[in-house]
Each structure stands twice: as structure tokens, then as C-alpha cells.
Motif scaffolding. Structure first.
Motif, mmCIF file in Angstrom:
data_model
loop_
_atom_site.group_PDB
_atom_site.id
_atom_site.type_symbol
_atom_site.label_atom_id
_atom_site.label_comp_id
_atom_site.label_asym_id
_atom_site.label_seq_id
_atom_site.Cartn_x
_atom_site.Cartn_y
_atom_site.Cartn_z
ATOM 1 N N PRO A 13 15.291 -80.585 -6.241
ATOM 2 C CA PRO A 13 16.224 -79.458 -6.310
ATOM 3 C C PRO A 13 17.445 -79.655 -5.413
ATOM 4 O O PRO A 13 17.353 -80.274 -4.346
ATOM 5 C CB PRO A 13 15.381 -78.265 -5.848
ATOM 6 N N VAL A 14 18.558 -79.137 -5.867
ATOM 7 C CA VAL A 14 19.774 -79.174 -5.064
ATOM 8 C C VAL A 14 19.586 -78.275 -3.848
ATOM 9 O O VAL A 14 18.961 -77.214 -3.925
ATOM 10 C CB VAL A 14 20.980 -78.727 -5.915
ATOM 11 N N ALA A 15 20.121 -78.700 -2.723
ATOM 12 C CA ALA A 15 19.874 -77.997 -1.461
ATOM 13 C C ALA A 15 20.792 -76.788 -1.299
ATOM 14 O O ALA A 15 21.929 -76.768 -1.790
ATOM 15 C CB ALA A 15 20.081 -78.956 -0.285
ATOM 16 N N GLY A 16 20.282 -75.782 -0.594
ATOM 17 C CA GLY A 16 21.091 -74.648 -0.146
ATOM 18 C C GLY A 16 21.708 -73.837 -1.262
ATOM 19 O O GLY A 16 21.183 -73.746 -2.373
ATOM 20 N N ASP A 17 22.868 -73.250 -0.965
ATOM 21 C CA ASP A 17 23.543 -72.377 -1.921
ATOM 22 C C ASP A 17 24.015 -73.125 -3.160
ATOM 23 O O ASP A 17 24.220 -72.523 -4.208
ATOM 24 C CB ASP A 17 24.746 -71.692 -1.254
ATOM 25 N N ALA A 18 24.188 -74.436 -3.050
ATOM 26 C CA ALA A 18 24.689 -75.218 -4.183
ATOM 27 C C ALA A 18 23.735 -75.183 -5.362
ATOM 28 O O ALA A 18 24.142 -75.419 -6.503
ATOM 29 C CB ALA A 18 24.944 -76.670 -3.763
ATOM 30 N N ARG A 19 22.444 -74.872 -5.127
ATOM 31 C CA ARG A 19 21.484 -74.837 -6.236
ATOM 32 C C ARG A 19 21.798 -73.705 -7.212
ATOM 33 O O ARG A 19 21.302 -73.693 -8.341
ATOM 34 C CB ARG A 19 20.059 -74.713 -5.716
ATOM 35 N N LEU A 20 22.591 -72.720 -6.790
ATOM 36 C CA LEU A 20 22.963 -71.607 -7.657
ATOM 37 C C LEU A 20 24.231 -71.893 -8.450
ATOM 38 O O LEU A 20 24.646 -71.084 -9.266
ATOM 39 C CB LEU A 20 23.166 -70.341 -6.818
ATOM 40 N N CYS A 21 24.832 -73.049 -8.203
ATOM 41 C CA CYS A 21 26.125 -73.372 -8.811
ATOM 42 C C CYS A 21 25.962 -74.357 -9.971
ATOM 43 O O CYS A 21 24.894 -74.926 -10.184
ATOM 44 C CB CYS A 21 27.060 -73.966 -7.760
ATOM 45 N N ILE A 22 27.041 -74.542 -10.702
ATOM 46 C CA ILE A 22 27.087 -75.530 -11.776
ATOM 47 C C ILE A 22 27.366 -76.888 -11.137
ATOM 48 O O ILE A 22 28.450 -77.124 -10.611
ATOM 49 C CB ILE A 22 28.189 -75.170 -12.797
#
Length: 205
Positions: A13-22
Motif C-alpha cells: 500500500p501507498v504510505a500516508g495520505d498519498a494512499r487516498l490520492c490518484i
């Protein structure tokens, strides 16, 4: 060339807040802290296989972590044509924010319409199909482990034809999940053995 399996693994999974982004061609850090899941995923993968990643660090680092968990170092081939869809000007934004805008052309045809400055899902699938053919020719023997992204894994399933291109967009592909597609050598070409399988729990299709 028939009989081998293509083991598609979505990166960690992408780390931190970036996981909510495209995150298409952008390259945020991935989260490799869940050692139990990485170990379980690695335990499902074959010992003797050719490793492939896309060139983005989240696939390269995931491949390295899986190899370390297997205690089996291997050369990882880089195939940029298996990168995620290019979302152009939408990179780094959130889908929820986009849905509030008047991007009707895209929402009416998310397969054939490209985000501004990017590529469409159909264009990405054509690119992935070419990459699959190239990888198959370059590495003709033995299983393949391909650490890639959700979009190209969905595209691979559409290419294998258990689902249409439009249907493949709705498929869930979890981080560190495994999708197995076997070459059959016959006219159909592919057999899907499992989709989005949880690490450590492979369920035959």
C-alpha cells in the motif's frame, strides 16, 4: 509456451495520505511495515520464477521485500510498459474531488476517455497487452512474478477474457494480493486461476 503461471502481485500500500490520492505515474513511498503480510505473500510465490517490476519505486521496493522474505535474491526485470495508467493532470488528486466536477465525458465513458493530459484505460490496456506479449517472448520458460499496479492487473484479466474491459474496472485489487493467470497454449490462451487472493490463502478458480 503453455502451462506456466503469471503471478501478478499488486505492490504494497501507498504510505500516508498519498494512499487516498490518484497515484498513476507519480511515485509515492509504499508502506512495507506489515512484515507478516509480506511474509505470507512471499510464501505463496514460486521459488523459481522470473521477477518483473514496473520501474516505479513502489513495485521495485515491494519486489525486493518479497525476495528478502523468501531469502532468495533474484534479478528483477524492469518493464515500464506495465506501469499504472497515466492520469495526467489528475495525478495526486482525489477521486471524490473529481466526482464533484463536471467531467461528464469521463464519467460516461471511463474506459475510452483519457483524463486531461493522460491516457485512457483502453489505451493503457493496449499498452499492457503489448508488454505481456513482449515479456512472454523475452522470458519463454518458467513462471513469472509481476509486481505491478491495480490498473494493469485488471487489464491483464480483461486480456485473459473472463471479464470485459468495462467489467474489469470494477474489480477490487488489494495491495499485496495475488492474481494468477495460466497460459494454456490453446486457442483461448489463458486460464484465470485466482483473482485478488489474500496472502497465504490461495483459492483455486
Amino acid at each position: 509456451m503453455g502451462g506456466r503461471t503469471w503471478w501478478w502481485v499488486r505492490h504494497a500500500p501507498v504510505a500516508g495520505d498519498a494512499r487516498l490520492c490518484i497515484n498513476g505515474r507519480s511515485d509515492p513511498e509504499c508502506d512495507l511495515s506489515n512484515e507478516e503480510t509480506i511474509l505470507a505473500c512471499a510464501g505463496c510465490l514460486p521459488d523459481d520464477a522470473t521477477w518483473v517490476a514496473t520501474g516505479l519505486s513502489r513495485t521495485e521496493r515491494t519486489a525486493a521485500a518479497l525476495q528478502a522474505a523468501k531469502d532468495r535474491a533474484a534479478r528483477t526485470e524492469t518493464v515500464p510498459a506495465l506501469m499504472e495508467q497515466d492520469f495526467g493532470e489528475w495525478e495526486g488528486r482525489r477521486w471524490g474531488d473529481l466526482a464533484e466536477r463536471d467531467d461528464l465525458e469521463f464519467w460516461n465513458d471511463p474506459v475510452g476517455t483519457a483524463p486531461p493530459g493522460g491516457e485512457s484505460y483502453a489505451e493503457m490496456t493496449k499498452r499492457v497487452a503489448g508488454a505481456i506479449a513482449d515479456v512472454g517472448n523475452r522470458f519463454p520458460g518458467g513462471d513469472l512474478i509481476l509486481v505491478a499496479h491495480a490498473g494493469p492487473i485488471r487489464a491483464a484479466l480483461a486480456i485473459a477474457k473472463p471479464v470485459t474491459l468495462g467489467e474489469s474496472l470494477a474489480l477490487e485489487v488489494d495491495p499485496l494480493s495475488i492474481t494468477r493467470i495460466r497460459e494454456t497454449g490453446d486457442r483461448d490462451g489463458w486460464q484465470v486461476m485466482g483473482i485478488n487472493e489474500a496472502p497465504g490463502v490461495l483459492v483455486s478458480a
